[in-house]
Design an enzyme around this catalytic site. Structure first.
Site, PDB file in Angstrom:
ATOM      1  N   ALA A  65       0.867  -1.172   0.000  1.00  4.84           N
ATOM      2  CA  ALA A  65       0.000   0.000   0.000  1.00  4.84           C
ATOM      3  C   ALA A  65       0.902   1.220   0.000  1.00  4.84           C
ATOM      4  O   ALA A  65       2.070   1.154   0.416  1.00  4.84           O
ATOM      5  CB  ALA A  65      -0.884  -0.019   1.235  1.00  4.84           C
ATOM      6  N   GLY A 110       0.652  -5.085   0.859  1.00  2.62           N
ATOM      7  CA  GLY A 110      -0.517  -5.245  -0.019  1.00  2.62           C
ATOM      8  C   GLY A 110      -0.186  -5.982  -1.309  1.00  2.62           C
ATOM      9  O   GLY A 110      -1.078  -6.560  -1.936  1.00  2.62           O
ATOM     10  N   GLU A 113      -0.448  -9.503  -0.349  1.00  2.00           N
ATOM     11  CA  GLU A 113      -1.882  -9.783  -0.119  1.00  2.00           C
ATOM     12  C   GLU A 113      -2.653  -9.889  -1.429  1.00  2.00           C
ATOM     13  O   GLU A 113      -3.562 -10.713  -1.560  1.00  2.00           O
ATOM     14  CB  GLU A 113      -2.476  -8.688   0.778  1.00  2.00           C
ATOM     15  CG  GLU A 113      -1.947  -8.771   2.201  1.00  2.00           C
ATOM     16  CD  GLU A 113      -2.331  -7.587   3.041  1.00  2.00           C
ATOM     17  OE1 GLU A 113      -1.946  -6.448   2.675  1.00  2.00           O
ATOM     18  OE2 GLU A 113      -3.030  -7.757   4.050  1.00  2.00           O
ATOM     19  N   GLU A 133       4.313  -5.062   7.477  1.00  2.00           N
ATOM     20  CA  GLU A 133       3.476  -4.057   8.140  1.00  2.00           C
ATOM     21  C   GLU A 133       3.860  -3.824   9.600  1.00  2.00           C
ATOM     22  O   GLU A 133       3.751  -2.705  10.105  1.00  2.00           O
ATOM     23  CB  GLU A 133       1.989  -4.469   8.073  1.00  2.00           C
ATOM     24  CG  GLU A 133       1.380  -4.398   6.684  1.00  2.00           C
ATOM     25  CD  GLU A 133       1.546  -5.675   5.864  1.00  2.00           C
ATOM     26  OE1 GLU A 133       2.349  -6.547   6.248  1.00  2.00           O
ATOM     27  OE2 GLU A 133       0.858  -5.794   4.833  1.00  2.00           O
TER      28      GLU A 133
HETATM   29  N1  COA Z   1       4.555   3.239  -0.660  1.00  2.00           N
HETATM   30  C1  COA Z   1       4.917   4.411  -1.196  1.00  2.00           C
HETATM   31  N2  COA Z   1       6.040   4.557  -1.908  1.00  2.00           N
HETATM   32  C2  COA Z   1       6.812   3.497  -2.083  1.00  2.00           C
HETATM   33  C3  COA Z   1       6.498   2.241  -1.552  1.00  2.00           C
HETATM   34  C4  COA Z   1       5.302   2.133  -0.811  1.00  2.00           C
HETATM   35  N3  COA Z   1       4.886   0.981  -0.290  1.00  2.00           N
HETATM   36  N4  COA Z   1       7.473   1.375  -1.873  1.00  2.00           N
HETATM   37  C5  COA Z   1       8.354   2.047  -2.592  1.00  2.00           C
HETATM   38  N5  COA Z   1       7.983   3.334  -2.717  1.00  2.00           N
HETATM   39  C6  COA Z   1       8.657   4.426  -3.427  1.00  2.00           C
HETATM   40  C7  COA Z   1       9.843   4.938  -2.644  1.00  2.00           C
HETATM   41  O1  COA Z   1       9.439   5.881  -1.672  1.00  2.00           O
HETATM   42  C8  COA Z   1      10.649   5.573  -3.762  1.00  2.00           C
HETATM   43  O2  COA Z   1      10.061   6.808  -4.091  1.00  2.00           O
HETATM   44  P1  COA Z   1      10.989   8.134  -4.330  1.00  2.00           P
HETATM   45  O3  COA Z   1      11.864   7.752  -5.485  1.00  2.00           O
HETATM   46  O4  COA Z   1       9.993   9.200  -4.658  1.00  2.00           O
HETATM   47  O5  COA Z   1      11.739   8.334  -3.059  1.00  2.00           O
HETATM   48  C9  COA Z   1      10.420   4.640  -4.923  1.00  2.00           C
HETATM   49  O6  COA Z   1       9.219   3.933  -4.631  1.00  2.00           O
HETATM   50  C10 COA Z   1      11.518   3.612  -5.113  1.00  2.00           C
HETATM   51  O7  COA Z   1      11.681   2.922  -3.899  1.00  2.00           O
HETATM   52  P2  COA Z   1      13.085   2.813  -3.117  1.00  2.00           P
HETATM   53  O8  COA Z   1      12.804   2.562  -1.667  1.00  2.00           O
HETATM   54  O9  COA Z   1      13.967   3.959  -3.444  1.00  2.00           O
HETATM   55  O10 COA Z   1      13.674   1.490  -3.806  1.00  2.00           O
HETATM   56  P3  COA Z   1      14.701   0.457  -3.156  1.00  2.00           P
HETATM   57  O11 COA Z   1      15.120  -0.435  -4.265  1.00  2.00           O
HETATM   58  O12 COA Z   1      15.756   1.149  -2.377  1.00  2.00           O
HETATM   59  O13 COA Z   1      13.842  -0.397  -2.098  1.00  2.00           O
HETATM   60  C11 COA Z   1      11.907  -1.620  -1.321  1.00  2.00           C
HETATM   61  C12 COA Z   1      12.782  -1.203  -2.532  1.00  2.00           C
HETATM   62  C13 COA Z   1      10.687  -2.352  -1.874  1.00  2.00           C
HETATM   63  C14 COA Z   1      12.702  -2.571  -0.408  1.00  2.00           C
HETATM   64  C15 COA Z   1      11.502  -0.366  -0.522  1.00  2.00           C
HETATM   65  O14 COA Z   1      10.950   0.567  -1.428  1.00  2.00           O
HETATM   66  C16 COA Z   1      10.459  -0.638   0.540  1.00  2.00           C
HETATM   67  O15 COA Z   1      10.804  -1.146   1.609  1.00  2.00           O
HETATM   68  N6  COA Z   1       9.192  -0.255   0.290  1.00  2.00           N
HETATM   69  C17 COA Z   1       8.126  -0.348   1.260  1.00  2.00           C
HETATM   70  C18 COA Z   1       7.695  -1.773   1.442  1.00  2.00           C
HETATM   71  C19 COA Z   1       6.624  -1.865   2.497  1.00  2.00           C
HETATM   72  O16 COA Z   1       6.847  -1.696   3.675  1.00  2.00           O
HETATM   73  N7  COA Z   1       5.432  -2.178   2.047  1.00  2.00           N
HETATM   74  C20 COA Z   1       4.311  -2.444   2.914  1.00  2.00           C
HETATM   75  C21 COA Z   1       3.401  -1.300   2.987  1.00  2.00           C
HETATM   76  S1  COA Z   1       1.996  -1.800   3.937  1.00  2.00           S
END
Ligand code: COA
Length: 259
Positions: A65, A110, A113, A133
């Protein structure tokens, strides 16, 4: 037509691509609305027999999400948020047509999910699953606590949801929560072959099978068997049943009409 979703129908197969690669296909409100809309269209379109859902780009299926939207929730809007997402994923699970998640990279929160709500999960070797989460101070809200537990069992689900740790496609396969792991370059081909095979089946029987299997987690054994007999009887009333059984006896290939 959509801002964050690509949608195409080819040879009875619908292709839904979540298309926000710059945010790793995170599910914001707009994307969820579009997903709801597209799956209602698919449900109502008698010319679609199977669905493949994937994420744009090579890095992510869906990274969860949208955390910038999550951050604003309170106790009231949080409940609405979870219920709305659950309704959309229920729509997918109860679509009556098989939905294949082609998981191409991160499937977190999500994203996992969404995959759990689909009927098949084919993972690319680079797929990474997880329910992180807990580290945001919440729990899965789009069905993860219920569907992952049903798919993986309580021992594994408890571990994964409480630790929030990510797990690879290989581990997901060993856990029995994905059907197959393939190289990323072959992911769409594999998903398409499966979708084509499913589209060639008699569609009424497909619909009844999905309903019966879904209900296995909702009912007692007695009620489930009762439902199974009813759905079996519905199949027996179809032309396809006559065709399938006759074709076997006549040693020829069946020609199904989905009637
Ligand atoms: N919500 C909003 N934005 C998200 C996102 C999310 N769940 N996951 C990634 N993004 C965005 C990042 O903020 C970033 O945006 P920006 O370039 O404007 O800063 C862009 O996507 C790229 O992500 P980034 O974190 O720079 O890539 P990465 O390769 O370093 O890491 C992940 C990848 C997936 C490990 C990391 O993005 C992450 O941990 N995301 C969240 C995962 C999460 O907790 N999801 C559960 C939500 S309930």
């Amino acid at each position: 037509m959509y801002q964050n979703i690509l949608f195409e129908v080819k040879d009875k197969i619908a292709y839904v691509t979540i298309n926000r690669p710059e945010k790793l296909n995170a599910l914001n409100f707009q994307t969820m609305s579009e997903l709801r809309d597209v799956f209602i269209r698919i449900k109502n379109d008698d010319d679609i027999y199977a669905v493949i859902i994937t994420g744009a780009g090579e890095k992510a299926f869906v990274a969860g999400a949208d955390i910038s939207e999550l951050n604003k929730l309170d106790a009231v809007t949080g409940r609405e948020f979870a219920e709305r997402g659950q309704e959309i994923f229920n729509l997918i699970e109860n679509l009556g047509k098989p939905v294949i998640a082609a998981v191409n990279g991160y499937a977190l929160g999500g994203g996992s999910e969404l995959a759990w709500a689909c009927h098949f999960r084919i993972a690319a070797e680079n797929a990474v699953f997880g329910q992180p989460e807990i580290d945001l101070g919440i729990i899965p809200g789009y069905g993860g606590t219920q569907r992952l537990t049903r798919l993986a069992g309580k021992t594994k689900a408890m571990e994964l949801i409480l630790t929030g740790r990510r797990f690879t496609a290989k581990e997901a396969y060993e856990m029995g929560v994905v059907n197959k792991v393939v190289p990323l370059s072959e992911l769409m081909k594999e998903a398409e072959e499966l979708a084509k095979a499913l589209a060639s089946k008699p569609q009424i029987a497909v619909r009844m099978a999905i309903k019966a299997v879904n209900m296995a987690y909702e009912t007692t054994l007695t009620d489930g068997l009762h439902l199974e007999a009813t759905l079996f009887a519905i199949c027996c009333g179809t032309e396809d049943f006559k065709e399938g059984t006759s074709a076997f006896l006549e040693k020829r290939k069946p020609v199904f009409k989905n009637k």
